[in-house]
Design an enzyme around this catalytic site. Structure first.
Site, PDB file in Angstrom:
ATOM      1  N   LYS A  42      79.843  36.238 -92.141  1.00 66.50           N
ATOM      2  CA  LYS A  42      80.272  35.101 -93.270  1.00 66.50           C
ATOM      3  C   LYS A  42      81.647  35.465 -93.106  1.00 66.50           C
ATOM      4  O   LYS A  42      82.317  36.349 -93.544  1.00 66.50           O
ATOM      5  CB  LYS A  42      79.808  35.658 -94.467  1.00 66.50           C
ATOM      6  CG  LYS A  42      78.252  35.474 -94.596  1.00 66.50           C
ATOM      7  CD  LYS A  42      77.787  35.763 -96.056  1.00 66.50           C
ATOM      8  CE  LYS A  42      76.296  35.340 -96.120  1.00 66.50           C
ATOM      9  NZ  LYS A  42      75.624  35.679 -97.333  1.00 66.50           N
ATOM     10  N   ARG A  92      64.061  35.436-100.201  1.00 70.14           N
ATOM     11  CA  ARG A  92      63.789  34.077-100.854  1.00 70.14           C
ATOM     12  C   ARG A  92      62.601  33.298-100.202  1.00 70.14           C
ATOM     13  O   ARG A  92      61.535  33.134-100.792  1.00 70.14           O
ATOM     14  CB  ARG A  92      65.041  33.291-100.904  1.00 70.14           C
ATOM     15  CG  ARG A  92      66.123  33.740-101.850  1.00 70.14           C
ATOM     16  CD  ARG A  92      67.446  33.192-101.611  1.00 70.14           C
ATOM     17  NE  ARG A  92      67.962  33.383-100.199  1.00 70.14           N
ATOM     18  CZ  ARG A  92      69.205  33.182-100.072  1.00 70.14           C
ATOM     19  NH1 ARG A  92      70.056  32.638-100.731  1.00 70.14           N
ATOM     20  NH2 ARG A  92      69.461  33.689 -98.646  1.00 70.14           N
TER      21      ARG A  92
HETATM   22  O1  PNS Z   1      74.386  39.117 -99.017  1.00 73.96           O
HETATM   23  P1  PNS Z   1      74.387  39.201 -97.353  1.00 73.96           P
HETATM   24  O2  PNS Z   1      75.287  38.472 -96.864  1.00 73.96           O
HETATM   25  O3  PNS Z   1      72.982  38.840 -97.041  1.00 73.96           O
HETATM   26  O4  PNS Z   1      74.402  41.102 -97.316  1.00 73.96           O
HETATM   27  C1  PNS Z   1      74.390  41.436 -95.847  1.00 73.96           C
HETATM   28  C2  PNS Z   1      75.067  42.878 -95.787  1.00 73.96           C
HETATM   29  C3  PNS Z   1      76.377  42.694 -96.343  1.00 73.96           C
HETATM   30  C4  PNS Z   1      74.039  43.722 -96.420  1.00 73.96           C
HETATM   31  C5  PNS Z   1      74.961  43.233 -94.272  1.00 73.96           C
HETATM   32  O5  PNS Z   1      75.693  42.276 -93.532  1.00 73.96           O
HETATM   33  C6  PNS Z   1      75.549  44.764 -94.241  1.00 73.96           C
HETATM   34  O6  PNS Z   1      74.698  45.695 -94.415  1.00 73.96           O
HETATM   35  N1  PNS Z   1      76.883  44.730 -93.998  1.00 73.96           N
HETATM   36  C7  PNS Z   1      77.567  45.991 -93.779  1.00 73.96           C
HETATM   37  C8  PNS Z   1      77.783  46.686 -92.301  1.00 73.96           C
HETATM   38  C9  PNS Z   1      76.410  47.019 -91.734  1.00 73.96           C
HETATM   39  O7  PNS Z   1      75.727  48.108 -91.846  1.00 73.96           O
HETATM   40  N2  PNS Z   1      75.825  45.922 -90.618  1.00 73.96           N
HETATM   41  C10 PNS Z   1      74.729  46.174 -89.981  1.00 73.96           C
HETATM   42  C11 PNS Z   1      73.588  46.102 -90.512  1.00 73.96           C
HETATM   43  S1  PNS Z   1      72.316  46.038 -89.679  1.00 73.96           S
END
Ligand code: PNS
Length: 166
Positions: A42, A92
Site C-alpha cells: 500500500k 472478510r
Molecule cells: O491491514 P493490512 O494492510 O492487511 O495489514 C498488513 C500488515 C501491515 C499486517 C502486513 O503488511 C505486515 O505484517 N507488515 C509488517 C512487515 C512484515 O512483517 N511483513 C511481512 C509479513 S509476512
C-alpha cells in the site's frame, strides 16, 4: 501467564470492521496490542502512523486490555519482542484468504511460537475496507455506517480536504 495477542494492520483509517475484530479479540486474550504496521503493497497513505494510533486509541478507550503501538519493522520480530502467543487478523471473504494465508505461513516461519488466529467478520462488515471508506469520503459520500462515531468528523474533514485538493 498473561496471554498476549497482537492485532496488526494498516488501519488507514480504522473502520467499524477493525473495531469489531479488536473488540472480539479483547474477549479472547488477556492483553491485545493493536499494531499499526507498514504494508509495503500500500503505497498511498492518507494518515500518518501517529494519527492512526491516536484514532485507534480514541475508539478503544473503553476496552481496558487493549493498547496501541506502531512498528516499522517485521511483525514477527515485534510479536517475539512482546511475547505474544497470537496474531489476530480479520478475514472478510475468500479474496482475503490467499494473501492472509501466505502472511500467516511466512510469520510462522519467522517466529514459530505464535499462532495466527483468524476471526471472521460479521456479515455487515464483509465488504468493508479502509480503501472503500476513503473513496466514499473523498467524493463527499456518507461514511457514518463504516467509521466509529468518535472519529467520523475528523476523517471526513481530513479526507475531503486533503485528497480532493491534491
Ligand atoms: O491491514 P493490512 O494492510 O492487511 O495489514 C498488513 C500488515 C501491515 C499486517 C502486513 O503488511 C505486515 O505484517 N507488515 C509488517 C512487515 C512484515 O512483517 N511483513 C511481512 C509479513 S509476512
Amino acid at each position: 501467564m498473561e496471554r498476549i495477542a497482537v492485532c496488526p494492520g494498516s488501519f488507514d483509517p480504522v473502520t467499524l470492521g477493525h473495531l469489531d475484530i479488536i473488540t472480539r479479540a479483547s474477549r479472547l486474550f488477556d492483553r491485545v496490542i493493536v499494531l499499526v504496521s507498514i504494508n509495503m503493497m500500500k503505497t498511498h497513505e492518507s494518515f500518518t502512523p501517529q494519527e492512526r494510533v491516536e484514532m485507534i486509541r480514541c475508539v478503544t478507550q473503553d476496552l481496558p486490555n487493549v493498547e496501541v503501538d506502531t512498528s516499522d519493522g517485521l511483525l514477527a520480530d515485534y510479536v517475539k519482542k512482546v511475547g505474544a502467543i497470537a496474531i489476530v487478523k480479520g478475514l472478510r471473504a475468500v479474496s482475503d484468504f490467499e494473501y492472509e494465508f501466505q502472511m500467516a505461513l511466512a510469520n510462522r516461519k519467522l517466529y514459530e511460537d505464535a499462532e495466527t488466529v483468524f476471526l471472521t467478520t460479521t456479515a455487515e462488515n464483509m465488504y468493508l475496507s479502509s480503501s472503500v471508506v476513503k473513496q466514499i469520503a473523498t467524493f463527499g459520500g456518507d461514511i457514518s455506517h463504516f467509521i466509529p462515531r468518535e472519529i467520523l468528523e475528523y476523517i471526513e474533514k481530513r479526507l475531503v480536504k486533503k485528497e480532493r485538493l491534491s
